[in-house]
Write an enzyme that holds these catalytic residues in place. Structure first.
Site: not given
Ligand code: IVH
Length: 698
Positions: A123, A125, A127, A235, A323, A417, A420, A435, A441
């Site tokens: 799935e 990740k 942000d 999740y 990542k 600076c 000035c 500065c 300035c």
């Molecule tokens: S599972 C025990 N699933 O990533 C681990 N984390 O680096 C439970 N995150 O703190 C996390 N998307 O904030 C999981 N699909 C996803 C995620 C996810 C983002 C973040 C989450 C976590 C961090 C870990």
């Protein structure tokens, strides 16, 4: 940067120390203020280097090593929540090989036959920031942020404002107790319109959707959170009295049935090829997803296997985050410009040959400060590597050493600076160079003018920040002394006001001007303490200004002593350094200020225009002299600043909180915790009238 394999032990030790400090500072900015200054990829690289060095020199692992911490401690504003099950983080995979190794580790740990299939959920990740929602008998009872993983913040009221978060679980058969965990995030579109609104309101925009989400969730006033478009994906889970399925995807499907949004892209992969295929697919979709993601998360699907695999220090053995590579490109560094901020900080900015990074043309990048340039040894003409992640300001992560031109010179950070010409100095322990030409300035003018007229300084009625801005733009105000020449330019001032439609109609304008000019005239006579404070000398706040004023007594005595100190006169320097309450840093800042001729000249101009009244030297014989006094509650016969000034003039020290060292607490109506503290420490408490009586006639 040296390869980890070629570091000597001494170098490794020094570098671990540096990394611990640097990572801790980034953590504090990221978690505490939601304002990171480096990209996630650059941050990950720092952590990875720290781990690599620790792996080579295990005996050098520090007590405060970043590998022992998940994140910064929660900020203190919210009540704390101790997580029933810790909220851990994920190990990172940066390459296909890392993913292969992950699967290998899982197989070995579980001792699986070669033919046995290992199904994995995959799935995106997200942000954002993670949150844990506790449901008892299907009702949301508590919501918490991750914090440092063990202890988070209670954000229940705020979480309840998210329409994605059900107050009660839908359907039947949910467990008595379950903590549903997931990610709070903001869509890219919502982030963009929020930033437009922030800019319109004159506030700093958020750096990226994640900061905006974090900043919005961690608002003390839930009404603010409610007005921010936050979303949620479920999740994972924490404590649970039972689970609705035996697989990861089964539990997530149940979450969906209970009313949670779950990520529609989640898939079950049956082998490595499928996982890597999923990863490539999501990477290709990344830009069009509508929300920021920074990789893919794989989780072993069978929960019995998850349980057997368990955790290693801070992350589960059954999951890994794959990542995305940071968005990078290389280009030529054309020049390094120095920008001077409103507070005088000199910031180096890299001017680049424009280059496309992650779909955006980049022609400038921040270099942070002088040390950063030296550490990376960035030189004009170098081919540099630019990295962008999310909407963070582009960074220069390093140079391509092979491409350095012969004769390229190390960059010399200016010690003056560029705006000035005043000296720019760097204080011990500070990264920034500033500065010192504060009063004149051009880069700092508006900031300084605002400070000059602020409440504890000149406090000029009718001259607020809007007016300052307007008169500055019209070229009528450059330095503080110009304020006292405005009456000679009445017509121009009037024209500036009318042009900006600040005032409508001549007669109204006349009234505004009368107020403004009366306000200015009323302040031609000013106390020495306010005068010194108004100069805006670094580290000289109102208290220090008062200490100086009481020590020198008159403007004449003060400025001539400073002029002597600048010339290195021992007696003058000694006097300044030995004043109670003036430390080394402050003394140096004062001398630096007067060492700049621009400031000295402006002070002279001001003194010719003003009547700066002498200040009685600190009293010694009063009953409160030498005592530490705390004011609390509402004072009815004087303002707080008045009370403070009066007490200090009588030789007392005014403190902000009560401790065993406090001698006296003056409490008005509504006094709260300080009163309790006073009782605890056995400190004498009196009311305002008793205080006035005590100092009567002094
Ligand atoms: S599972 C025990 N699933 O990533 C681990 N984390 O680096 C439970 N995150 O703190 C996390 N998307 O904030 C999981 N699909 C996803 C995620 C996810 C983002 C973040 C989450 C976590 C961090 C870990």
């Amino acid at each position: 940067m040296k390869d980890v394999s070629s570091l000597t032990k001494a170098e490794a030790k020094a570098e671990l120390k540096r990394l611990a400090a640097e990572i801790a500072a980034h953590d504090a900015r990221y978690f505490g203020k939601d304002a990171p200054t480096i990209s996630d990829a650059a941050y990950d690289a720092l952590k990875a280097r720290n781990s690599a060095i620790e792996a080579r020199f295990p005996d050098l692992v520090r007590e405060d090593s970043p590998s022992k911490r998940v994140g910064a401690k929660p900020s203190r504003r919210f009540a704390k929540v101790v997580h029933a099950r810790p909220m851990l983080s994920l190990d990172n995979a940066f390459s296909d090989d890392d993913v292969r190794e992950f699967l290998g580790r899982v197989r070995r740990f579980l001792d699986l036959d070669e033919g046995e299939e290992v199904a994995v959920t995959a799935e995106p990740k997200i942000d954002g920031l993670s949150a844990s929602l506790r449901y008892e008998r299907g009702v949301l009872v508590q919501a918490a942020t991750r914090g440092d993983g063990s202890e988070g913040e209670n954000v229940t009221a705020n979480m309840l404002t998210l329409s994605d978060v059900p107050r009660t679980l839908k359907g039947k058969g949910h467990p008595e107790l379950i903590e549903v965990r997931g990610e709070v995030y903001m869509s890219k579109a919502d982030f963009a319109s929020l930033n437009v609104r922030e800019a319109e309101a004159g506030r700093e925009p958020f750096a990226n959707p994640r900061n905006a989400a974090a900043g919005s969730l961690r608002q003390l006033d839930p009404a603010i959170t409610a007005a921010r478009p936050l979303r949620f994906f479920a999740y994972a889970w924490g404590e649970a009295s039972s689970l609705p399925a035996e697989t990861q995807d089964g539990v997530v499907s149940a979450f969906k049935a209970w009313g949670f949004p779950v990520n529609p892209l989640m898939a079950v992969c049956r082998d490595e090829a499928a996982m890597l295929g999923f990863y490539r697919d999501i990477e290709a979709k990344r830009a069009s997803l509508g929300y920021d993601i920074d990789g893919v998360v794989y989780k072993i699907n069978r929960l019995d296997w998850q349980n057997r695999l368990g955790f290693v220090s801070r992350s589960p053995r059954w999951a890994i985050a794959h990542k995305f590579p940071p968005e990078q490109a290389s280009t030529e560094l054309l020049a390094i410009d120095i920008q001077v901020g409103r507070t005088g900080v000199l910031t180096p900015v890299a001017r680049l040959q424009p280059v496309t990074v992650g779909g955006v043309v980049v022609s400038n990048a921040t270099l942070h400060n002088e040390d950063e340039i030296a550490r990376k040894d960035v030189r004009v003409g170098d081919i540099v590597i630019i990295q962008r992640a999310g909407d963070v300001i582009p960074q220069i992560t390093g140079i391509v050493a092979e491409k350095r031109k012969r004769g390229a010179k190390a960059y010399q950070f200016p010690d003056h600076c560029p705006v000035c010409g005043s000296p720019a100095v760097r204080e011990e322990g500070e990264a920034a160079r500033r500065c010192t030409g504060g009063l004149t300035c051009a880069a700092q003018r508006v900031e300084r003018l605002n400070h000059f007229v602020s409440r504890d300084a000149f406090d000029i009625e009718g001259l607020g920040s809007t007016t300052i801005e307007l008169l500055h733009e019209a070229g009528l105000l450059k330095a503080p002394s110009d304020i006292f020449h405005l009456h000679d330019k009445r017509e121009a001032v009037k024209a500036a006001f009318l042009a900006r439609r600040e005032v409508k109609g001549e007669s109204k304008a006349d009234k505004v001007f009368t107020n403004l000019f009366d306000g200015i005239e009323a302040r031609r006579r000013i106390g020495l303490d306010r005068f010194i404070f108004a100069l805006g000398i670094r580290h000289v706040g109102d208290t220090t200004a008062r200490v100086l004023a009481r020590n020198y007594g008159s403007a004449e005595a003060f400025t001539s002593a400073m002029a002597r100190a600048v010339k290195g006169d021992d007696a003058a320097l000694h006097e300044l350094g030995s004043i109670d309450g003036i430390g080394d840093v402050v003394a140096r800042a004062i001398v630096n200020f007067f060492a700049d001729a621009h400031n000295g000249d402006e002070v002279k101009r001001l003194l010719m225009l003003l009547d700066v009244t002498d200040m009685a030297k600190a009293a010694t014989g009063s009953p409160v002299s030498g005592k530490t006094v705390v004011f609390t509650g509402t004072l009815e016969k004087m303002t707080r600043s008045e009370a403070k000034a009066r007490a200090e003039a009588l030789g007392a020290k005014v403190a902000g909180s009560v401790s065993a060292k406090t001698d006296l607490v003056v409490a008005g109506p509504g006094a709260g915790s300080k009163l309790k503290d006073a009782q605890k420490h056995g400190v004498q408490v009196i009311d305002e009238d008793a205080w006035l009586k005590m100092i009567e006639g002094l």
